[in-house]
Write an enzyme that holds these catalytic residues in place. Structure first.
Site, PDB file in Angstrom:
ATOM      1  N   GLU A 149       0.891  -1.169   0.000  1.00  0.00           N
ATOM      2  CA  GLU A 149       0.000   0.000   0.000  1.00  0.00           C
ATOM      3  C   GLU A 149       0.919   1.206   0.000  1.00  0.00           C
ATOM      4  O   GLU A 149       1.491   1.560   1.026  1.00  0.00           O
ATOM      5  CB  GLU A 149      -0.901  -0.070   1.243  1.00  0.00           C
ATOM      6  N   CYS A 173      -2.166   8.744   3.228  1.00  0.00           N
ATOM      7  CA  CYS A 173      -1.906   8.340   1.823  1.00  0.00           C
ATOM      8  C   CYS A 173      -3.078   8.647   0.913  1.00  0.00           C
ATOM      9  O   CYS A 173      -2.888   8.866  -0.277  1.00  0.00           O
ATOM     10  CB  CYS A 173      -1.634   6.845   1.744  1.00  0.00           C
TER      11      CYS A 173
HETATM   12  C1  SIN Z   1      -2.923   5.575   4.952  1.00  0.00           C
HETATM   13  O1  SIN Z   1      -2.645   6.752   5.056  1.00  0.00           O
HETATM   14  O2  SIN Z   1      -2.139   4.785   4.427  1.00  0.00           O
HETATM   15  C2  SIN Z   1      -4.191   4.981   5.470  1.00  0.00           C
HETATM   16  C3  SIN Z   1      -5.311   5.895   5.544  1.00  0.00           C
HETATM   17  C4  SIN Z   1      -6.620   5.246   5.909  1.00  0.00           C
HETATM   18  O3  SIN Z   1      -6.692   4.100   6.338  1.00  0.00           O
HETATM   19  O4  SIN Z   1      -7.617   5.923   5.740  1.00  0.00           O
END
Ligand code: SIN
Length: 493
Positions: free
Chosen positions: A262, A296
């Site tokens: 991810e 992210c």
């Molecule tokens: C992330 O920033 O990788 C995860 C964000 C989320 O689970 O909403």
């Protein structure tokens, strides 16, 4: 009003690695300081591990695997449910710990604990639904089955932005599937992971099934390379940057590990002229400024159609400039410190570059609360940087919303997809046909349509293109921790 972040149960502050059911120092005895980003105060020291510790963790996970995979799914689910109950019982303390080591406001820290818990609950419930297929045999006298088996030892490597949720959404499906785990939490935020491991231990998780190894930024490659080399580690689940994800993919090729990656995003957020503008502003506030923009999936590029550009910008600036920046000890803080000074440097670089590339600074753009330390940035809105600006090409990972003007739907889609990344994308429109067209055209693993808060334990979370592969959460998320075995029994006629 001030908010007290002292833990009520001091047992949750664990400062050692957790290997083979034992809380232990690094073999070298080296220590890594964990610092509060709000004021640079020392919270604790944890082990700074090396190859010997990484190896010991795999020894433990490998030894624990046969018994754990043979444990009936219902019994594994019961342990996960006990873990869930303990996480919920300690949600305030876990929220305090997250706020202290990561910096986010307490309401968000506690919210993250509930978010993490939702993955534990989801996978506890999914564990008992693992099933395969009975295949219609093409010839008489055969029985053909496809069954699911746990992949084995899983290495979990997690980021600092969600110290509880990211590790929970990897560990919970791994344990549910019958895998054992070696995990390395981010160097900035190991304490939440250790507290979760302590609660898993209290929940009755057998020794060696979950192992936590802490390491500094310098030692992380040493620990991870040991896991990459070790053929007993059958899968890596990583959340973090695309360059590191590519390194893991390259280096795990020698033992052909399964991978869930991810990776970085560069999410577009499109506001069409037929959108409900107030809803779009609210959606952008939720998506962009959650966790101070250190997410992210948070929008990195905001594309606003010509006819509504000024009205949208006006409404957005009113909301953004009212956000309160401060440490989690201030009860009304909405944007905490960034994780460290390096992160702030990058954010300020992106802002300065955008202004140099023609952007108008509508609000923010500076360091604030400098009496507390160097990690606070004013939430920022920029209007119309050029497409060559850094904010367009890479994740800023901070509270900065750059607004770009577009004229046509085709132009917006082309701009949104003009990136090697494809994690999340968002758009606001009230046109039914447009919604179908744009949802289909966007190159992203996750699309928010008139919605800024997209993540949920029941939904498949993951990207396309250079944002990686594999899915977390959801029914499909369990499959990432299992392989299919085909059984063909003959001579039955
Ligand atoms: C992330 O920033 O990788 C995860 C964000 C989320 O689970 O909403």
């Amino acid at each position: 009003m001030s908010h007290d972040l002292t833990l009520r149960n001091s047992e949750l502050l664990r400062t050692r690695n957790f290997i083979a059911g034992t809380w232990c120092a690094a073999a070298s005895a080296a220590r890594l300081p964990v610092v509060n980003p709000a004021d640079q105060s020392l919270i604790a020291e944890v082990p700074d591990s090396a190859a010997a510790d990484a190896q010991a963790s795999v020894d433990a996970a490998h030894a624990a695997f046969p018994a754990w995979r043979a444990t009936p799914a219902k019994a594994r689910a019961q342990i996960l449910k006990r873990w869930l109950a303990l996480i919920l019982e300690h949600q305030d303390d876990l929220g305090r710990l997250i706020s202290r080591e990561q910096g986010k406001p307490f309401a968000e820290g506690k919210g993250e604990v509930l978010y993490a818990a939702s993955y534990v609950e989801w996978f506890a419930e999914e564990a008992v639904r693992i099933c395969g297929d009975v295949i219609a045999a093409p010839v008489a006298g055969r029985q053909m089955l496809a069954i699911k088996e746990p992949v084995g030892v899983v290495a979990v490597i997690t980021p600092w932005n969600f110290p509880a949720a990211m590790i929970a959404r990897k560990i919970a499906p791994a344990l549910a599937a019958g895998c054992t785990v070696v995990a390395k939490p981010a160097e900035d935020t190991p304490l939440t992971a250790l507290a979760l491991a302590y609660l898993a231990e209290q929940a009755g998780l057998p020794a060696g099934v979950l192992n936590i190894v802490c390491a500094s930024r310098a030692q992380t490659p040493v620990v991870v390379d040991e896991w990459l080399r070790d053929g007993r580690v059958r899968k890596i689940s990583f959340t973090g940057s695309t360059p590191v994800g590519k390194h893991l993919a390259r280096e795990s090729a020698a033992t052909l590990k399964k991978l869930s990656l991810e990776l970085g995003g560069n999410a577009p957020f499109i506001v069409f002229d037929d959108a409900d503008l107030d809803a779009a502003v609210t959606g952008l506030m939720a998506a962009k400024f959650r966790n101070g923009g250190q997410t992210c999936v948070c929008p990195n590029r905001v594309y606003v159609q010509d006819g509504v550009f000024e009205a949208f910008a006006y409404k957005l600036v009113a909301r953004v400039s009212a956000l309160k920046v401060g440490p989690a000890t201030e009860a009304d803080a909405q944007i905490g410190p960034m994780i460290n000074a390096r992160a702030v440097e990058k954010i300020l670089l992106h802002i300065g570059d955008a202004v140099a590339q023609g952007a108008r600074l509508l609000t923010g753009g500076i360091r604030v609360r400098e009496e507390l330390g160097p990690n606070y940035v004013a939430p920022t809105v920029l209007a119309e940087p050029s497409g060559a600006a850094l904010v367009c090409g890479e994740e800023t990972f901070g509270p900065v919303a750059p607004l770009f003007r577009f004229k046509t739907e085709a132009e917006a889609i082309a701009l949104a997809n003009d990136t090697p990344f494809g994690l999340a994308a968002y758009f606001y429109s009230q046109g039914v046909q447009r919604i179908h067209r744009v949802a289909a055209a966007l190159e992203a693993g996750i699309v928010g349509i008139n919605e800024g808060a997209v993540a949920a334990e029941a939904a498949p979370f993951g990207g396309v293109k250079e944002s990686g592969y594999g899915r977390e959460g959801s029914r499909q998320g369990l499959d990432d921790y299992m392989h299919l075995k085909y059984l063909c029994q003959g001579g039955l006629a």
